[in-house]
Design an enzyme around this catalytic site. Structure first.
Site, PDB file in Angstrom:
ATOM      1  N   ASP A  14      45.398  37.650  49.011  1.00 39.54           N
ATOM      2  CA  ASP A  14      46.161  36.560  49.637  1.00 39.54           C
ATOM      3  C   ASP A  14      45.294  35.374  50.047  1.00 39.54           C
ATOM      4  OD1 ASP A  14      45.186  38.255  51.665  1.00 39.54           O
ATOM      5  OD2 ASP A  14      46.560  37.374  53.108  1.00 39.54           O
ATOM      6  N   ASP A  41      44.124  47.613  47.469  1.00 45.26           N
ATOM      7  CA  ASP A  41      44.745  47.952  48.755  1.00 45.26           C
ATOM      8  C   ASP A  41      46.277  48.033  48.732  1.00 45.26           C
ATOM      9  OD1 ASP A  41      42.164  47.876  49.701  1.00 45.26           O
ATOM     10  OD2 ASP A  41      42.333  45.859  50.530  1.00 45.26           O
ATOM     11  N   ARG A  64      33.035  35.536  47.145  1.00 38.95           N
ATOM     12  CA  ARG A  64      33.708  34.899  48.279  1.00 38.95           C
ATOM     13  C   ARG A  64      32.966  33.581  48.463  1.00 38.95           C
ATOM     14  NH1 ARG A  64      36.510  39.585  49.652  1.00 38.95           N
ATOM     15  NH2 ARG A  64      35.249  41.457  49.769  1.00 38.95           N
ATOM     16  N   ARG A 123      36.828  51.607  44.022  1.00 41.09           N
ATOM     17  CA  ARG A 123      37.075  50.331  43.354  1.00 41.09           C
ATOM     18  C   ARG A 123      36.450  50.285  41.973  1.00 41.09           C
ATOM     19  NH1 ARG A 123      35.772  45.759  47.632  1.00 41.09           N
ATOM     20  NH2 ARG A 123      34.380  44.921  46.058  1.00 41.09           N
TER      21      ARG A 123
HETATM   22  O1  F6P Z   1      40.132  44.732  49.578  1.00 40.12           O
HETATM   23  C1  F6P Z   1      39.499  45.697  48.827  1.00 40.12           C
HETATM   24  C2  F6P Z   1      38.464  46.428  49.629  1.00 40.12           C
HETATM   25  O2  F6P Z   1      37.844  47.397  48.811  1.00 40.12           O
HETATM   26  C3  F6P Z   1      38.981  47.065  50.918  1.00 40.12           C
HETATM   27  O3  F6P Z   1      39.665  48.273  50.681  1.00 40.12           O
HETATM   28  C4  F6P Z   1      37.699  47.201  51.696  1.00 40.12           C
HETATM   29  O4  F6P Z   1      37.969  47.198  53.078  1.00 40.12           O
HETATM   30  C5  F6P Z   1      36.937  45.977  51.305  1.00 40.12           C
HETATM   31  O5  F6P Z   1      37.468  45.535  50.066  1.00 40.12           O
HETATM   32  C6  F6P Z   1      35.459  46.154  51.152  1.00 40.12           C
HETATM   33  O6  F6P Z   1      34.906  44.902  50.876  1.00 40.12           O
HETATM   34  P1  F6P Z   1      33.408  44.689  50.412  1.00 40.12           P
HETATM   35  O7  F6P Z   1      33.305  45.161  48.989  1.00 40.12           O
HETATM   36  O8  F6P Z   1      33.184  43.229  50.527  1.00 40.12           O
HETATM   37  O9  F6P Z   1      32.565  45.518  51.309  1.00 40.12           O
END
Ligand code: F6P
EC number: 2.7.1.11
Length: 363
Positions: free
Chosen positions: A105, A152, A74, A287
């Site tokens: 998005d 998601d 990010r 993930r």
């Molecule tokens: O957008 C994907 C996602 O895994 C969401 O389901 C979850 O809320 C978020 O990312 C977690 O983000 P991070 O890996 O930055 O904690």
């Protein structure tokens, strides 16, 4: 002699590598120079070794790997014009005027802003002597195409985002595993499932695991949800069921917009039922791991289509997202999808849940 670069942005998802591979190989097949941009927008801003030419072999043996081999981040710098100016300079120096963005998005919106600003960024680069007028002329239009990589399934305009199917595999494997131990000890398990503000993963996991109760952001329960939950779990137990599974989406809330957490649900069960209740937060396991067959082929088709769309783009074409429509990879105007996705977020914020579901459409 067209230059095309691919990068991944935002949270990773299974299948991103397969998409990167397909973009690169289709680009090489069509005779363009293909590049990776490592670490998302940050790599574009920082330049140097982050922007590397790719060849056929550099994307071998990645189709089955989860995450993204080119990294994702990010990036705060890209939100500022100064960061985008640096990024534009780095791209022009390599002759890259075609970008495939694989992300959510936010990442796609950022790319569209970059595209709109492109000519003014190039004017500024000529003025400060970073690029020549000839370079400006040669690289005068930036073409972008988006692919939606996210577990998601929260993006409007596509039936499935890359990674959702694999995440569902992870979730269902975990629930199956939990169910066998829950059965043995007659326990109740409360599973927290990812999805940010979208309940897709939770509702599908609930259906295919025979869960007893699912809490979703889009269907906030009435205030007497504890009574309804207790009644349902009791009914199932008295019908001979030895375990209960309750799924709580991480974005679940009540009708006031207050979060409903796995702890809230456990508290109700602990206080009102004599169940041995446990919480499992599935977290980033969802993930991780290898992409499913579905995500691999989805990403292959979308990646190839993204490169084709870029090669066919003219200076008047609108930027597109490659979407899945039924069983077809199709091109949909990027801003239409982004605006609809943002309208869903707004409706959710304003507690217009039915509108949000309607706007989101098929998925
Ligand atoms: O957008 C994907 C996602 O895994 C969401 O389901 C979850 O809320 C978020 O990312 C977690 O983000 P991070 O890996 O930055 O904690």
């Amino acid at each position: 002699d067209k230059g095309l670069a691919v990068f991944t942005s935002g949270g990773d998802s299974q299948g991103m590598n397969a998409a990167v591979r397909a973009c690169v190989r289709m680009a090489i097949y069509l005779g363009c120079k293909a590049y990776f941009i490592r670490e998302g927008y940050q790599g574009m801003v920082d330049g140097g070794d982050n922007i590397q030419e790719a060849n056929w072999a550099s994307v071998s043996s990645i189709i089955h790997r989860g995450g993204t081999i080119i990294g994702s981040a990010r990036c705060a710098d890209f939100r500022e014009r100064a960061g985008r100016l640096k990024a534009a300079n780095n791209l022009v120096q390599k002759g890259i005027t075609n970008l495939v963005i694989i992300g959510g998005d936010g990442s796609l919106t950022g790319a569209n802003l970059f595209r709109q600003e492109w000519s003014s960024l190039l004017d500024e680069l000529v003025k400060n002597g970073s690029i020549t007028a000839a370079q400006q002329e040669k690289n005068s239009v930036l073409h972008i195409v988006g692919l939606v990589g996210s577990i998601d399934n929260d993006f409007c305009g596509t039936d499935m985002t890359i990674g959702t199917d694999s995440a569902l595999h992870r979730i269902i494997e975990a629930i199956d595993a939990i169910s066998s131990t829950a059965y043995s000890h007659q326990r109740t398990f409360i599973m927290e499932v990812m999805g940010r503000h979208c309940g897709y993963l939770s509702v599908v996991a609930g259906v295919i695991s025979e869960a007893d109760y699912v809490f979703l952001p889009e269907y906030p329960p009435p205030t007497d949800w504890p009574d309804k939950l207790v009644l349902k779990l009791e009914q199932e137990r008295s019908a001979g069921q030895r375990l209960n599974i309750v799924i709580v989406a991480e974005g679940a809330m009540d009708r006031e917009g207050n979060p409903i957490t796995a702890e809230d649900v456990k508290k109700v069960i602990d206080e009102r039922l004599k169940h041995d209740a446990r919480i499992t937060v599935l977290g980033h396991v969802q993930r991780g791991g290898n992409p499913s067959a579905f995500d691999r082929i989805l990403a292959c088709r979308m990646g190839a289509e993204a490169t084709l769309a870029l090669m066919e783009a003219t200076k008047d074409s609108v930027p597109v997202v490659i979407s899945l429509d039924g069983n077809q990879a199709v091109r949909v105007p990027l801003m239409e999808c982004v605006e609809r996705t943002q309208a869903v977020a707004k409706a959710m914020k304003e507690k217009r849940w039915a509108d949000a579901v309607k706007l989101r459409g098929r998925s």
